[in-house]
Design an enzyme around this catalytic site. Structure first.
Site, PDB file in Angstrom:
ATOM      1  CB  SER A  69      -0.892   0.021   1.247  1.00  0.00           C
ATOM      2  OG  SER A  69      -1.697  -1.127   1.301  1.00  0.00           O
TER       3      SER A  69
HETATM    4  N1  SAH Z   1      -0.824  -5.185   3.831  1.00  0.00           N
HETATM    5  C1  SAH Z   1      -0.022  -5.549   2.687  1.00  0.00           C
HETATM    6  C2  SAH Z   1      -0.659  -5.203   1.376  1.00  0.00           C
HETATM    7  C3  SAH Z   1      -1.926  -5.938   1.136  1.00  0.00           C
HETATM    8  S1  SAH Z   1      -2.160  -6.502  -0.529  1.00  0.00           S
HETATM    9  C4  SAH Z   1       1.370  -4.950   2.779  1.00  0.00           C
HETATM   10  O1  SAH Z   1       1.656  -4.198   3.713  1.00  0.00           O
HETATM   11  O2  SAH Z   1       2.193  -5.267   1.901  1.00  0.00           O
HETATM   12  C5  SAH Z   1      -3.552  -7.549  -0.174  1.00  0.00           C
HETATM   13  C6  SAH Z   1      -3.163  -8.915   0.328  1.00  0.00           C
HETATM   14  O3  SAH Z   1      -4.344  -9.551   0.774  1.00  0.00           O
HETATM   15  C7  SAH Z   1      -2.579  -9.806  -0.760  1.00  0.00           C
HETATM   16  O4  SAH Z   1      -1.348 -10.336  -0.367  1.00  0.00           O
HETATM   17  C8  SAH Z   1      -3.626 -10.887  -0.925  1.00  0.00           C
HETATM   18  O5  SAH Z   1      -3.102 -12.148  -1.281  1.00  0.00           O
HETATM   19  C9  SAH Z   1      -4.253 -10.913   0.460  1.00  0.00           C
HETATM   20  N2  SAH Z   1      -5.608 -11.486   0.529  1.00  0.00           N
HETATM   21  C10 SAH Z   1      -6.607 -11.375  -0.373  1.00  0.00           C
HETATM   22  N3  SAH Z   1      -7.700 -12.034   0.057  1.00  0.00           N
HETATM   23  C11 SAH Z   1      -7.388 -12.572   1.260  1.00  0.00           C
HETATM   24  C12 SAH Z   1      -8.105 -13.375   2.202  1.00  0.00           C
HETATM   25  N4  SAH Z   1      -9.354 -13.777   1.988  1.00  0.00           N
HETATM   26  N5  SAH Z   1      -7.467 -13.735   3.344  1.00  0.00           N
HETATM   27  C13 SAH Z   1      -6.178 -13.354   3.578  1.00  0.00           C
HETATM   28  N6  SAH Z   1      -5.454 -12.614   2.718  1.00  0.00           N
HETATM   29  C14 SAH Z   1      -6.046 -12.224   1.576  1.00  0.00           C
END
Ligand code: SAH
Length: 220
Positions: A69
């Site tokens: 992000s």
């Molecule tokens: N917080 C992260 C960025 C998030 S990107 C950082 O600091 O880098 C969103 C993430 O959510 C991705 O890695 C994706 O694989 C994960 N994601 C998507 N759906 C999800 C779910 N149902 N449960 C857990 N993780 C999930």
């Protein structure tokens, strides 16, 4: 004196606050949050080829179609959780582990859930190598939260969802905050803050338009 990339990033976060909220909005960056971010080497959380841009105030691609992000959004979401040194926080969407690392500098314990096995492995190794020993990364579908460690003082969802997963609300302590981007994946979402009152009633507040990758669901 020339500024370091980190100093420029923090300055850019301050400017984003100014541009995004008028003075009536009441949001100014909390210094302790910026201090916690100053201690996290963001270049360690992005792929090699993205390192030259690691301290830009932008979201960046991090493999598997996911993104780390924008630092401004990390600062804002962190602040909305009202973290204290005693807080136990649940994050849904570990991704690179960057948001978890920022939180780890501010709270007692972070549980972070990731649904892509390779991402969970990489983030777990990275956080261990950098010494974040109060973060636990778990591989599962975060839609259901983490009942075995509930309730949490705060819950942060870093992927877009069309609704607030009901079990997450159940796993939030009274007085706790939940922050989540609500809306259509890849389109416009509203960063939304929920406060669970002592009575269990929910207060909702829309904070800002954002664009997150989707919260996906495990196929059963
Ligand atoms: N917080 C992260 C960025 C998030 S990107 C950082 O600091 O880098 C969103 C993430 O959510 C991705 O890695 C994706 O694989 C994960 N994601 C998507 N759906 C999800 C779910 N149902 N449960 C857990 N993780 C999930």
């Amino acid at each position: 004196m020339t500024k370091t990339p980190m100093q420029k990033m923090l300055e850019s976060i301050r400017l984003s606050y100014q541009f995004s909220f008028d003075s009536a909005g009441g949001f100014i960056p909390a210094e302790r949050i910026l201090k916690a971010m100053a201690e996290v080497p963001r270049e360690e959380f992005v792929p090699e080829e993205m390192r030259p841009f690691a301290y830009d105030n932008n979201a960046l691609p991090i493999r598997h179609g996911q993104t780390i992000s924008q630092p401004f959004i990390v600062a804002l979401m962190t602040e909305l959780l009202r973290p204290t040194p005693e807080s136990v926080i649940l994050e849904i969407g570990t991704g690179s582990g960057y948001q978890a690392a920022v939180l780890a500098n501010l709270v007692a314990r972070v549980y972070s859930i990731e649904i892509i096995p390779e991402m969970a492995d990489e983030a777990r190794q990275r956080l261990a190598r950098l010494g974040y020993d109060n973060v636990q990364v778990l591989l599962r579908d975060g839609y259901h939260g983490l009942p075995e460690y509930a309730p949490f003082d705060g819950i942060i969802v870093t992927a877009a969802s069309s609704c607030v997963p009901p079990q997450l609300v159940g796993q939030l302590k009274p007085g706790g905050h939940l922050v989540i981007p609500l809306g259509e994946p890849y389109h416009y979402q509203e960063l939304t803050l929920l406060l669970k009152e002592q009575t269990g009633a929910l207060q909702w507040r829309e904070i800002l338009g954002v664009a997150f990758v989707p919260l996906t669901r495990q196929r059963s």
